[in-house]
Design an enzyme around this catalytic site. Sequence first.
Site, PDB file in Angstrom:
ATOM      1  N   CYS A  81     -29.585 -10.025 -14.520  1.00  0.00           N
ATOM      2  CA  CYS A  81     -29.103  -9.279 -13.358  1.00  0.00           C
ATOM      3  C   CYS A  81     -29.010  -7.803 -13.715  1.00  0.00           C
ATOM      4  O   CYS A  81     -28.763  -7.433 -14.862  1.00  0.00           O
ATOM      5  CB  CYS A  81     -27.721  -9.778 -12.928  1.00  0.00           C
ATOM      6  SG  CYS A  81     -27.676 -11.537 -12.519  1.00  0.00           S
ATOM      7  N   HIS A 106     -39.237 -12.846 -23.339  1.00  0.00           N
ATOM      8  CA  HIS A 106     -38.412 -13.535 -22.350  1.00  0.00           C
ATOM      9  C   HIS A 106     -38.316 -15.027 -22.622  1.00  0.00           C
ATOM     10  O   HIS A 106     -37.746 -15.773 -21.836  1.00  0.00           O
ATOM     11  CB  HIS A 106     -38.947 -13.283 -20.939  1.00  0.00           C
ATOM     12  CG  HIS A 106     -38.776 -11.867 -20.504  1.00  0.00           C
ATOM     13  ND1 HIS A 106     -39.733 -10.913 -20.718  1.00  0.00           N
ATOM     14  CD2 HIS A 106     -37.739 -11.238 -19.903  1.00  0.00           C
ATOM     15  CE1 HIS A 106     -39.309  -9.748 -20.246  1.00  0.00           C
ATOM     16  NE2 HIS A 106     -38.107  -9.912 -19.750  1.00  0.00           N
TER      17      HIS A 106
END
Length: 771
Positions: free
Chosen positions: A527, A705
């Site tokens: 986020c 990631h």
Amino acid sequence: MTIAANLGWPRIGPRRELKTALESFWSGKKSEDDLLADARALRVAARAVQRGRGISHIPCGDFALYDHVLETACSLGAIPAGYGWSGEGPVPLATLFALARGAPAGRFGPEPAPALELTKWFDTNYHYLVPRLSGETRFGLAHDRWTEAYAEARSEGVQTRPVLIGPVTFLLLSKREDQGDPLALLPSLLPAYGAILRNLAEAGAVWVQVDEPALVTDLPPGAHEAYALAYRGLADAAPGLKLLVATYFEGLRDNLATACALPVAGLHVDLVRAPDQLDAVLAAWPKDRWLSLGLVDGRNVWRTDLRAALAVARRAREAGFGERLMIAPSCSLLHVPHTVAMEDALDPALKRRLAFAVEKLEEVATLARGLDEGEGAIAARLAESDAVLAEAKADPRLNDPAVAARLAAITPEMERRASPYRERARKQAERLRLPPLPVTAIGSFPQTAEVRALRSRLARSEITQAQYEAEIERLIAEVVRWQDEIGVDVPVHGEFERNDMVKYFAEHLSGFAFTRHGWVQSYGSRCVAPPIIWADVSRPAPITVRWSAYAQSLTRRPMKGMLTGPVTMLQWSFARTDIPRETICRQIALALRDEVQDLERAGIAIIQIDEPAFREGLPLRRADRADYLRWAVACFRLASSGVRDETQIHTHMCYSEFNDIMAEIAALDADVISIETARSDMELLEAFLDFAYPNEIGPGVWDIHSPIVPTAERMAGLLRRAANRIPPERLWVNPDCGLKTRAWEEVRPAMANMVEAARILRAELAVPAAE
């Protein structure tokens, strides 16, 4: 009666509850049942908020644990082999998260299961997982998540509107591993969609929202025919169901006729990003069908001009649509924070100008009521809107004469390096004396609990600024020493002082404001809290020089200075709308130009200016791109060109397709570009091969990631592929992106393996290392 509708809701929760739940599950602190219970609680709360704000068409099925495209692919059985799914029944969470994050060797087989490619959702900063398809893909309804979501809401007495990604958009967002046309798979995909619609109809659904944002793009050959085929099939599957085709992020333009020919009950159009399409839509869309007007901005945080939006809605009513109108946000509210009400530290005047997701629902409901009952029914809200807009327009803090004067003084020479690349490269090689295939990191190292705690303790005044800086120096010294030990050729200082690659710089520039709870989802549990650009931008003082100079003092190797570029600063902020985006970007570029020159004066020989959002800012229509590319390239060059030939400028880009803008990327004239290529097995390098990119390239060899630690041989294999496309003397070795989200237990071995991979390739290519 006008319907107040919503297209989608922020999944993460007002306090990032989904992030907390996911990361607790991944770390083993929560069970699968706990995670699913937390997810349901978020959905229940979301429905309550929307219902309480007067929304009658509340979406369902828009929630996803990680990504809605990924979960659509899993529900349709579009899963490559090797991820632990038997081919029957619902896809396990282990498979879902392996597709999203990768899985190590031994989890599903002897080889690691790589994560799916991650790329941008149209021109937003939301990332989706790209489905991998082939002619062998066998679609089927593995899990009807939409009917399940609808039934969950009905059990609470809430009627909802299920949201599906349209079949054509789903295929156009996918990639075929066998290089075939994804649209050729449409006939085999449609039965699964038909089953979903039949199930929803049997469950009692009245409306279904089918998102087709691909309709606002330049469609490839065969797409118009694919839309006709797809929606004939969907209409036949559940004749009693009302389908609303939702388009957003742009106007329909030449695809309007295709949309009008679809056998559907309603159409949603984005009148914020494309207000000029209204007349054409009103003329072409049949008056006996529903029209949904996207009048409230779903991608920015400013309040709606209610009086102007109401006038647009009235035009639609007067054009003959009568009661067949819906008022809605322009797109899903996934892209904005939850509520302004939680922001107790904002300047009060600025706070009055803002509307996050909750407040945008109130605007939607207000407009629907005003359209039905007249201005008198919403007179107080109209007066408030007018007053806030007038206050904002008159705010003397918006415009800085000194900034305007600097913009007026920009010359063409300020946007060009003094010498061409080949001459610069020779001087840089003499100064830097780097080995072939030099190894570097993109910028950040892990932001551990210790680092975050330091920042929190400083904010609570539990430690002094001097104590905080001493601890940051200690962390920098440790990471520089470690990089020297393992043989990183161009170290970085780790960015421990930075909270976020955009927010950190914004905090040191004028013209930006910041929220405490203004989080939006980037992907999965990641986020960001975008800053708000509300006034002219300038740099009061140097930002990074102190830390970069300190790090350089600790090593004889060239330390890389790290900056975030002007286009990315603009794209990853909520920008003001009273001046052109080009003007804002030029203001930021001038501020960064000052920083670049100060870094050079401090002895930093390599300066990286990250532009991961460069491709993201590209307009969706090719006809609109030239102007954006003109000023985006100019802004990067304005920021980067004020240095001597001997100073090497890097840039970094990730998770984007480059094929159609290679000339403009070359026009940036960065000495070195690092790009994401690990997830695609160097597929992105094809664009650089076809174009013959003239400068140096660092193709990522480590997908950061994913929690998988790649072996030296895995990275060497990627470098071999890169060396077959790019001359080895122009290759760098680096991860895909910064490492702030990874743990040291992953970073230490992976970086060491990356150094070893470079040594392997140097030996294989018989390129001698520098003495």
